[in-house]
Design a protein around this motif. Structure first.
Motif, short mmCIF file in Angstrom:
data_model
loop_
_atom_site.label_atom_id
_atom_site.label_comp_id
_atom_site.label_asym_id
_atom_site.label_seq_id
_atom_site.Cartn_x
_atom_site.Cartn_y
_atom_site.Cartn_z
N GLU A 1 0.84 -1.20 0.00
CA GLU A 1 0.00 0.00 0.00
C GLU A 1 0.88 1.25 0.00
O GLU A 1 1.95 1.27 0.59
N LYS A 2 0.40 2.26 -0.69
CA LYS A 2 1.11 3.55 -0.76
C LYS A 2 0.74 4.36 0.48
O LYS A 2 -0.43 4.44 0.84
N GLU A 3 1.76 4.91 1.13
CA GLU A 3 1.56 5.75 2.32
C GLU A 3 2.31 7.06 2.10
O GLU A 3 3.48 7.16 2.44
N GLY A 4 1.66 8.03 1.54
CA GLY A 4 2.33 9.31 1.28
C GLY A 4 3.41 9.16 0.24
O GLY A 4 3.14 8.80 -0.90
N ASP A 5 4.67 9.40 0.63
CA ASP A 5 5.79 9.36 -0.32
C ASP A 5 6.51 8.01 -0.34
O ASP A 5 7.60 7.90 -0.88
N HIS A 6 5.92 7.00 0.28
CA HIS A 6 6.56 5.68 0.29
C HIS A 6 5.50 4.57 0.24
O HIS A 6 4.31 4.84 0.28
N TRP A 7 5.97 3.35 0.12
CA TRP A 7 5.11 2.17 0.12
C TRP A 7 5.45 1.32 1.33
O TRP A 7 6.59 1.26 1.76
N ARG A 8 4.45 0.61 1.85
CA ARG A 8 4.63 -0.38 2.92
C ARG A 8 4.23 -1.71 2.31
O ARG A 8 3.09 -1.91 1.88
N ILE A 9 5.18 -2.63 2.28
CA ILE A 9 4.97 -3.94 1.70
C ILE A 9 4.98 -4.96 2.84
O ILE A 9 6.00 -5.12 3.51
N LYS A 10 3.85 -5.61 3.06
CA LYS A 10 3.70 -6.60 4.14
C LYS A 10 3.91 -7.99 3.55
O LYS A 10 3.28 -8.34 2.56
#
Length: 80
Positions: free
Chosen positions: A68-77
């Motif tokens: 998921e995109k979170e502002g200026d970065h992505w969080r990959i679970k």
């Protein structure tokens, strides 16, 4: 570079690879996955090619992946 890996809750680790271009996010992710065993890993990246390619590579290796995109970065679970 030091592996920026920290435990954020029981059975969940976070790896921050912001500022790194390919192939380093993938290399660091693989090292972290080996280190944490069966725990879930959350990778934070600001590199668009890594955000695109990491989930594809990991799914081919049998991992479950959500990104998921979170502002200026992505969080990959990532988990098994």
């Amino acid at each position: 570079m030091e592996l920026k890996l920290k435990q954020i809750e029981d059975g969940v680790f976070e790896l921050d690879v912001r500022g790194n271009a390919c192939p380093f996010p993938q290399i660091y992710t693989e090292l972290a996955l080996k280190k944490i065993g069966d725990a879930r890993l959350e990778v934070i990246t600001d590199n668009p090619p890594s955000a695109r390619d990491l989930p594809i590579v990991l799914k081919k290796r049998g991992y479950q992946v959500e990104s998921e995109k979170e502002g200026d970065h992505w969080r990959i679970k990532i988990w098994k």
